[in-house]
Design an enzyme around this catalytic site. Structure first.
Site, mmCIF file in Angstrom:
data_model
loop_
_atom_site.group_PDB
_atom_site.id
_atom_site.type_symbol
_atom_site.label_atom_id
_atom_site.label_comp_id
_atom_site.label_asym_id
_atom_site.label_seq_id
_atom_site.Cartn_x
_atom_site.Cartn_y
_atom_site.Cartn_z
ATOM 1 N N ARG A 95 -32.872 -34.143 -18.188
ATOM 2 C CA ARG A 95 -32.335 -33.173 -17.225
ATOM 3 C C ARG A 95 -31.530 -32.065 -17.913
ATOM 4 N NH1 ARG A 95 -30.327 -36.326 -12.015
ATOM 5 N NH2 ARG A 95 -30.628 -34.282 -11.077
ATOM 6 N N LYS B 127 -26.165 -34.097 1.131
ATOM 7 C CA LYS B 127 -25.418 -34.085 -0.145
ATOM 8 C C LYS B 127 -25.881 -32.893 -0.989
ATOM 9 C CE LYS B 127 -26.912 -36.834 -3.585
ATOM 10 N NZ LYS B 127 -27.217 -36.164 -4.852
ATOM 11 N N ASN B 128 -27.198 -32.702 -1.087
ATOM 12 C CA ASN B 128 -27.718 -31.676 -1.997
ATOM 13 C C ASN B 128 -27.642 -30.254 -1.446
ATOM 14 O OD1 ASN B 128 -28.083 -33.711 -3.772
ATOM 15 N ND2 ASN B 128 -30.314 -33.805 -3.589
ATOM 16 N N ASP C 236 -37.393 -37.240 -4.561
ATOM 17 C CA ASP C 236 -36.287 -38.073 -4.086
ATOM 18 C C ASP C 236 -36.721 -39.104 -3.054
ATOM 19 O OD1 ASP C 236 -33.642 -35.536 -4.208
ATOM 20 O OD2 ASP C 236 -34.689 -36.697 -5.749
ATOM 21 N N CYS D 130 -29.262 -38.583 -17.482
ATOM 22 C CA CYS D 130 -28.944 -39.620 -16.503
ATOM 23 C C CYS D 130 -30.134 -40.576 -16.506
ATOM 24 C CB CYS D 130 -28.662 -39.027 -15.142
ATOM 25 S SG CYS D 130 -30.130 -38.700 -14.215
ATOM 26 N N ARG E 135 -22.735 -42.841 -3.843
ATOM 27 C CA ARG E 135 -22.710 -41.417 -4.201
ATOM 28 C C ARG E 135 -23.476 -40.598 -3.183
ATOM 29 N NH1 ARG E 135 -24.362 -40.222 -10.206
ATOM 30 N NH2 ARG E 135 -24.092 -38.201 -9.225
HETATM 31 C C1 EPZ Z 1 -31.995 -31.413 -7.778
HETATM 32 O O1 EPZ Z 1 -31.691 -31.793 -9.098
HETATM 33 C C2 EPZ Z 1 -31.459 -32.536 -6.901
HETATM 34 N N1 EPZ Z 1 -29.999 -32.625 -7.066
HETATM 35 C C3 EPZ Z 1 -32.130 -33.859 -7.287
HETATM 36 O O2 EPZ Z 1 -31.667 -34.858 -6.402
HETATM 37 C C4 EPZ Z 1 -33.638 -33.704 -7.109
HETATM 38 O O3 EPZ Z 1 -34.275 -34.888 -7.528
HETATM 39 C C5 EPZ Z 1 -34.141 -32.523 -7.946
HETATM 40 O O4 EPZ Z 1 -33.415 -31.319 -7.583
HETATM 41 C C6 EPZ Z 1 -35.626 -32.252 -7.740
HETATM 42 O O5 EPZ Z 1 -35.884 -32.004 -6.387
HETATM 43 C C7 EPZ Z 1 -29.211 -31.713 -6.444
HETATM 44 O O6 EPZ Z 1 -29.690 -30.819 -5.744
HETATM 45 C C8 EPZ Z 1 -27.735 -31.860 -6.640
HETATM 46 P P1 EPZ Z 1 -34.330 -29.648 -11.102
HETATM 47 P P2 EPZ Z 1 -31.871 -30.705 -10.282
HETATM 48 O O7 EPZ Z 1 -33.494 -28.683 -11.891
HETATM 49 O O8 EPZ Z 1 -31.633 -29.347 -9.776
HETATM 50 C C9 EPZ Z 1 -36.319 -29.881 -15.425
HETATM 51 C C10 EPZ Z 1 -30.779 -36.931 -5.801
HETATM 52 O O9 EPZ Z 1 -31.269 -38.056 -5.875
HETATM 53 N N2 EPZ Z 1 -35.338 -28.839 -15.794
HETATM 54 O O10 EPZ Z 1 -35.090 -29.142 -9.925
HETATM 55 O O11 EPZ Z 1 -31.067 -31.217 -11.442
HETATM 56 C C11 EPZ Z 1 -35.645 -31.189 -15.043
HETATM 57 O O12 EPZ Z 1 -35.407 -31.966 -16.201
HETATM 58 C C12 EPZ Z 1 -30.944 -35.972 -6.947
HETATM 59 O O13 EPZ Z 1 -30.157 -36.478 -4.804
HETATM 60 C C13 EPZ Z 1 -35.326 -28.356 -17.102
HETATM 61 O O14 EPZ Z 1 -36.100 -28.799 -17.948
HETATM 62 O O15 EPZ Z 1 -33.414 -30.858 -10.625
HETATM 63 C C14 EPZ Z 1 -36.663 -31.822 -14.126
HETATM 64 O O16 EPZ Z 1 -37.650 -32.467 -14.912
HETATM 65 C C15 EPZ Z 1 -31.639 -36.626 -8.134
HETATM 66 N N3 EPZ Z 1 -34.418 -27.387 -17.448
HETATM 67 C C16 EPZ Z 1 -37.285 -30.622 -13.405
HETATM 68 O O17 EPZ Z 1 -36.997 -29.482 -14.230
HETATM 69 C C17 EPZ Z 1 -33.535 -26.867 -16.535
HETATM 70 O O18 EPZ Z 1 -32.744 -25.976 -16.899
HETATM 71 C C18 EPZ Z 1 -36.711 -30.364 -12.012
HETATM 72 O O19 EPZ Z 1 -35.305 -30.400 -12.128
HETATM 73 C C19 EPZ Z 1 -33.562 -27.366 -15.212
HETATM 74 C C20 EPZ Z 1 -34.471 -28.334 -14.868
#
Ligand code: EPZ
Length: 426
Positions: free
Chosen positions: A131, A22-23, A314, A126, A406
């Site tokens: 996020r 998915k990701n 995850d 969420c 999902r």
């Molecule tokens: C991706 O989400 C994945 N989703 C998530 O999988 C996964 O948990 C996550 O990466 C971490 O590995 C997809 O790839 C579609 P991040 P993403 O940006 O990119 C903070 C699942 O279950 N952050 O790496 O949204 C954020 O709040 C999902 O399949 C900021 O503060 O995660 C988090 O604490 C859930 N500002 C951390 O960084 C930003 O601009 C990592 O988030 C971006 C992120």
């Protein structure tokens, strides 16, 4: 609202196919916006999130075709999707669609690069955390985009993005993906430092390079992109889903079973396999399959989530279900998201002994759990409850399983194939 009814206590056994990731699929579908030529993806998982993304792209004027893999409707066979963005005419991602799937933010970079503008609803928070997308905005601004955030939307414009040296404050997977896609058509070189190293980032880079992009360093923490004037079409096979793989391995481990997962690769699961072996499982990696044989009783394993290649956030919820029935006490630290222990209170309803202190959970294993009605709150929390239900004595009813649909293709069919007593009820 569908529910899942599980009669627990059955060790899983047998073999199922792992679906496309998915990701990886979500950013890859957005990459099709970068070219006027058709892009075809194979092994696309048949998931609600994929359907949502295809609807989002279609309302932008992208021609979408999606059919089941030739000649089979076997669960896990994957769909073939062809996207043609030559008719792109509406660079908008509306709130109604974005609020159901945060990954919609991944259209921002490609729309800016291809159309010079984008209006993308801010993804709401969420269940697992606020996020924010400030790093996406910071990077695109550094590349010359004019971005205003008003009435819950990101309004972005750029005649042509310019290559820049970007540094993200924290490792962000979709942030890295958005910036990498935008940089493909920028004027000059872009360097992304502190880049995410997740395999899905590499899968995206491989596809972009096949489309004519000039990218080096993907998979490391510095990615260099030389902008080009245009990209062309390609055909790309989505990589296998490492989190789905890890989830079934955990289900087999927790139920004391023995399974084989085909179309799976152990390459990207070292941290997870390491912990499963520490827990007492035998894990055998084959060329494109993985086998697991569980011990009589699991040993508790402490984990600390962190960006790839460390233990993936995850997989944290799934391991909490394992530790709930393992011998000993596990210390589980969640360092990525601020609120990713929602499954804990639901596991406690099943009899688990869990204490939460900030971003650390202390889990003391019990010989078994007792079935109950529980509620899913987010995708991976739901998976954790399914695993616990498969172990618990008696019946477990899981509500709000739309979260599961999902991210897990044909979950109950695959579990029934593995011998589980599980069915969907209205
Ligand atoms: C991706 O989400 C994945 N989703 C998530 O999988 C996964 O948990 C996550 O990466 C971490 O590995 C997809 O790839 C579609 P991040 P993403 O940006 O990119 C903070 C699942 O279950 N952050 O790496 O949204 C954020 O709040 C999902 O399949 C900021 O503060 O995660 C988090 O604490 C859930 N500002 C951390 O960084 C930003 O601009 C990592 O988030 C971006 C992120």
């Amino acid at each position: 609202m569908d529910k899942l009814l599980i009669a627990g206590g059955v060790p899983l056994s047998g073999e199922v196919a792992i679906s496309g990731a998915k990701n990886a699929a979500l950013p890859l579908l957005c990459a099709a916006l970068l070219t006027k030529e058709p892009v075809t993806f194979t092994n696309v998982p048949h998931l609600n999130d994929i359907g949502t993304m295809l609807k989002l792209l279609a309302q932008m004027g992208v021609k979408v075709s999606r059919e089941a893999a030739q000649g089979t409707t076997k669960v896990g066979a994957g769909d073939t999707v062809t996207l043609d963005a030559s008719g792109l005419n509406n660079a908008v991602a509306p709130y109604e669609m974005v609020k159901t799937m945060r990954a919609s933010i991944l259209v921002l970079g490609p729309l800016l690069a291809r159309a010079g503008e984008a209006r993308v609803s801010l993804p709401g928070g969420c269940a697992i955390g606020a996020r924010p997308v400030d790093q996406h905005i910071k990077g695109l601004t550094a590349m010359g985009a004019e971005i205003a955030v008003e009435q819950g939307y990101v309004h972005a414009r750029a005649t042509r993005l310019k290559g820049a040296r970007l540094f993200t404050d924290m490792v962000t997977v979709t942030g890295t993906e958005n910036l990498m896609m935008a940089a493909c058509l920028a004027d000059g070189e872009t360097v992304i430092e502190n880049a995410a190293r997740e395999p899905e980032v590499v899968d995206l880079a491989n596809c972009l390079v096949a489309m004519g992009a000039r990218i080096s360093g993907a998979g490391g923490d510095v990615i260099r992109i030389q902008g080009v004037d245009a990209l062309h079409g390609t055909t790309h096979r989505i990589m296998p889903d490492r989190i789905e793989t890890g989830t079934y391995l955990c289900a087999a481990a927790a139920t004391g079973g023995e399974i084989r997962l085909t179309g799976a690769s152990s390459t990207w699961l070292d941290a997870v396999i390491d912990k499963l072996m520490d827990a007492g499982c035998e894990v055998i990696a084959e060329r494109d399959a993985i086998r697991l044989k569980a011990p009589k009783r699991l040993t508790a394993v402490s984990i600390r989530t962190a960006p790839y290649p460390a233990f993936p956030t995850d997989m944290q919820a799934q391991f909490m279900a394992i530790n709930a029935v393992a011998e000993g006490t596990a210390v589980m630290r969640e360092t990525i998201f601020e609120n990713r222990f929602m499954h804990a209170v639901e596991l406690i309803r099943l009899g688990a002994d869990i204490k939460i202190d900030g971003n650390t959970a202390f889990v003391t294993g019990r010989a078994t759990l007792d079935g109950a009605t529980v509620m899913a709150t987010d995708l991976r929390a739901s998976a954790s409850l399914v695993i616990a239900g498969l172990v618990a004595q008696g019946e477990t009813l899981i509500e709000r399983i739309y979260h599961l649909d999902r991210g897990y293709e044909g979950l109950e069919q695959k579990l029934v194939t593995l011998g589980a007593n599980i069915r969907r009820v209205k």
